[in-house]
Enzyme design. Structure first.
Site: not given
Ligand code: MG
Ligand code: ZN
Length: 174
Positions: A10, A12, A56, A104-105
Site C-alpha cells: 500500500d 499512504d 486514490q 478499489r481495495k
Molecule cells: Mg494506507
Molecule cells: Zn477502481
C-alpha cells in the site's frame, strides 16, 4: 513462465506519511517518505518484485488528476532509486467508492491484474498495508498479509502478521 513472488505495498501510511483525514497527497510537495522505506525496499528487491497498489479516489473526486498522481510516482521512484530501492510496478485505483469498481481495495483487482501481467505466485506473495481494506484485498487475492501499524481494526479480519514498524517486515518473509 516461472512465477515470481511479490511484495504488494500500500502507499499512504506505508511508504509515505498519510494525508489528513478526507485529504489526499495531491502533489510532490505534500509527499513525505516514512523512515527506513528505501532500506526495506532495497532488501525486498533481492527476493521479490515490489509492486505498489494504491487507492486514490481523490482523482475521481476531482481533487487531483491522474497526471498529478503519475508525477508523484515518477518522483517517488526516482528518489527511491537513489538508495537502490526499486519499485517494479505501480497500480492505482482512481475510482470513487460509489463506482463499485473491481480495483478499489478491499477488492483484489489491482493484485489480480499484477499477477496476470507480471506472472506472480500469489500464495507465496504478501500484501502489506496499514488499513484493514489492504488485508481484505490481499486475502481475496490469496496472498499472505501483513498489517502495518494500527491494529484496532483487527477483530474483523485477521492478518497473517502484524508489523509495528516497516523494519520488521523482512523478518516475516522467507
Ligand atoms: Mg494506507
Ligand atoms: Zn477502481
Amino acid at each position: 513462465m516461472i512465477k515470481k513472488r511479490a511484495i504488494f505495498l500500500d502507499r499512504d501510511g506505508v511508504i509515505n506519511k498519510k494525508a489528513k483525514e478526507h485529504d489526499y497527497i495531491k502533489n510532490w510537495g505534500e509527499f513525505e517518505f516514512l523512515p527506513h522505506v528505501a532500506d526495506v525496499i532495497s532488501q525486498l528487491n533481492k527476493k521479490f518484485l515490489v509492486v505498489v497498489a494504491s487507492n486514490q479516489q481523490g482523482i475521481s473526486r476531482g481533487l487531483m488528476t491522474l497526471d498529478d498522481v503519475n508525477s508523484i510516482h515518477a518522483n517517488m521512484k526516482s528518489e527511491l532509486k537513489k538508495s537502490n530501492a526499486i519499485i517494479d510496478k505501480i497500480y492505482v485505483c482512481p475510482h470513487y467508492i460509489k463506482e463499485r469498481c473491481a480495483c478499489r481495495k478491499p477488492e483484489p483487482g489491482m493484485i489480480l491484474q499484477a499477477a496476470k501481467e507480471l506472472g506472480i505466485d500469489l500464495p507465496n506473495s504478501y500484501m502489506i498495508g496499514d488499513s484493514i481494506t489492504d488485508i481484505e484485498a490481499g486475502k481475496k487475492a490469496g496472498c499472505k498479509t501483513v498489517l502495518f501499524g494500527d491494529t484496532t481494526a483487527m477483530q474483523k479480519v485477521k492478518p497473517d502478521f502484524i508489523a509495528r514498524t516497516i523494519l520488521e517486515i523482512p523478518n516475516f518473509i522467507g
